[in-house]
Design a protein around this motif. Structure first.
Motif, PDB file in Angstrom:
ATOM      1  N   GLU A 167      26.385  38.716  46.319  1.00 30.54           N
ATOM      2  CA  GLU A 167      26.224  38.922  44.531  1.00 30.54           C
ATOM      3  C   GLU A 167      25.283  40.244  44.348  1.00 30.54           C
ATOM      4  N   LYS A 168      25.929  41.024  43.477  1.00 29.71           N
ATOM      5  CA  LYS A 168      25.310  42.302  43.086  1.00 29.71           C
ATOM      6  C   LYS A 168      24.200  42.087  41.932  1.00 29.71           C
ATOM      7  N   PRO A 169      23.069  42.915  42.196  1.00 28.04           N
ATOM      8  CA  PRO A 169      21.959  42.699  41.120  1.00 28.04           C
ATOM      9  C   PRO A 169      22.822  43.098  39.745  1.00 28.04           C
ATOM     10  N   PRO A 170      22.318  42.620  38.486  1.00 28.43           N
ATOM     11  CA  PRO A 170      22.562  43.111  37.199  1.00 28.43           C
ATOM     12  C   PRO A 170      22.733  44.597  37.322  1.00 28.43           C
ATOM     13  N   ARG A 194      35.243  43.718  32.061  1.00 29.23           N
ATOM     14  CA  ARG A 194      36.108  43.605  33.219  1.00 29.23           C
ATOM     15  C   ARG A 194      37.566  42.879  32.625  1.00 29.23           C
ATOM     16  N   ALA A 195      38.685  43.590  32.807  1.00 34.91           N
ATOM     17  CA  ALA A 195      40.128  42.946  32.438  1.00 34.91           C
ATOM     18  C   ALA A 195      40.566  42.144  33.364  1.00 34.91           C
ATOM     19  N   GLU A 196      41.135  41.149  32.994  1.00 35.26           N
ATOM     20  CA  GLU A 196      42.084  40.089  34.020  1.00 35.26           C
ATOM     21  C   GLU A 196      43.033  41.144  34.730  1.00 35.26           C
ATOM     22  N   SER A 197      43.377  40.819  36.079  1.00 39.54           N
ATOM     23  CA  SER A 197      44.472  41.198  36.812  1.00 39.54           C
ATOM     24  C   SER A 197      45.236  39.967  37.094  1.00 39.54           C
ATOM     25  N   PRO A 198      46.586  39.935  37.253  1.00 39.76           N
ATOM     26  CA  PRO A 198      47.393  39.213  37.395  1.00 39.76           C
ATOM     27  C   PRO A 198      46.949  38.463  38.816  1.00 39.76           C
ATOM     28  N   GLY A 199      46.716  39.409  39.771  1.00 34.79           N
ATOM     29  CA  GLY A 199      46.396  39.099  41.112  1.00 34.79           C
ATOM     30  C   GLY A 199      44.836  38.678  41.560  1.00 34.79           C
ATOM     31  N   ASP A 200      43.999  38.731  40.381  1.00 33.74           N
ATOM     32  CA  ASP A 200      42.500  38.516  40.659  1.00 33.74           C
ATOM     33  C   ASP A 200      42.257  37.240  41.457  1.00 33.74           C
ATOM     34  N   ALA A 201      41.424  37.341  42.242  1.00 36.19           N
ATOM     35  CA  ALA A 201      41.153  36.221  43.072  1.00 36.19           C
ATOM     36  C   ALA A 201      39.683  36.203  43.493  1.00 36.19           C
ATOM     37  N   PRO A 202      38.829  35.001  43.648  1.00 31.62           N
ATOM     38  CA  PRO A 202      37.413  35.436  43.772  1.00 31.62           C
ATOM     39  C   PRO A 202      37.189  35.838  45.325  1.00 31.62           C
ATOM     40  N   ILE A 203      36.289  36.858  45.410  1.00 35.53           N
ATOM     41  CA  ILE A 203      35.921  37.336  46.615  1.00 35.53           C
ATOM     42  C   ILE A 203      35.185  36.674  47.339  1.00 35.53           C
ATOM     43  N   THR A 204      35.646  35.988  48.488  1.00 39.20           N
ATOM     44  CA  THR A 204      34.738  34.915  49.420  1.00 39.20           C
ATOM     45  C   THR A 204      33.857  35.585  50.239  1.00 39.20           C
ATOM     46  N   GLY A 205      32.661  35.430  50.482  1.00 42.35           N
ATOM     47  CA  GLY A 205      31.624  35.567  51.325  1.00 42.35           C
ATOM     48  C   GLY A 205      31.050  37.247  50.934  1.00 42.35           C
ATOM     49  N   ALA A 206      31.181  37.649  49.616  1.00 43.77           N
ATOM     50  CA  ALA A 206      30.851  38.748  48.930  1.00 43.77           C
ATOM     51  C   ALA A 206      29.273  38.527  48.755  1.00 43.77           C
TER      52      ALA A 206
END
Length: 197
Positions: free
Chosen positions: A37-40, A23-35
């Motif tokens: 967690e996806k299984p591996p 996964r590449a960085e995006s300048p606007g990346d921010a953690p998604i709150t309340g999401a």
């Protein structure tokens, strides 16, 4: 031959494994709150076989901007040959993910043409990509064509190309576009979050 190469490259590009190591960085990346967690992600043996036969290309990685923002553009300040907690990209994760070719993205904010610094900032990031390739020659090599990608893949290195994220960086000049091409740019998104002339 060129058709067979393009088919292999296209197949591999379709098989991008959207897992956190790539996964590449995006300048606007921010953690998604309340999401939730996806299984591996679990890869099947068949997926691994396909992955190993193809050439895996990532079309967009904002590492140059992140290096500028977090390390003052210096690989001495943040050595990507070892795991970097603040980044989504480093050499160990690129190798673990089996990446064969990468478009490193030159990005500057869309409002920079207003102060006349878009081209200057873009050139600084072209330079950063060039310095990265020279600093880690055992890992990266510049690619300018599909044939280069195949040749570099054969050496076990990551073929490195440049993409430009937004036409604002050419500052309304086709001469600037030609200059970016000479520096290695092989695609340019026309806009990024703003209208351009």
């Amino acid at each position: 031959m060129q058709n067979a190469i393009a088919t292999r490259i296209n197949l591999a590009a379709l098989l991008l494994l959207m897992s956190s190591p790539l996964r590449a960085e995006s300048p606007g990346d921010a953690p998604i709150t309340g999401a939730k967690e996806k299984p591996p992600i679990v890869l099947t043996d068949r997926a691994r076989q396909i992955h190993e036969r193809g050439i895996l290309i990532d079309g967009h990685n904002d590492l140059p901007w992140q290096m500028r923002a977090l390390a003052e553009g210096s690989f001495d300040n943040m050595d990507i040959s070892v795991h970097q907690e603040k980044l989504h990209t480093d050499i160990p994760r690129l190798k673990k993910g089996g990446l064969d070719a990468q478009f490193w993205v030159v990005y500057v904010p869309a409002d920079t043409p207003q102060d006349g610094s878009a081209k200057k900032q873009a050139l600084e990031q072209f330079d950063l990509v060039e310095r990265m390739i020279k600093r880690y020659p055992e890992t990266f090599e510049r690619a300018l064509s599909a044939d280069d990608i195949v040749r570099i893949h054969g050496k076990g290195k990551i073929a490195s190309m440049v993409g430009v994220e937004g036409g604002h960086m050419i500052e309304n000049s086709l001469d600037n576009l030609r200059h970016f091409y000479k520096l290695g740019a092989r695609y340019m998104g026309l806009t990024h979050s703003d209208s351009i002339d």
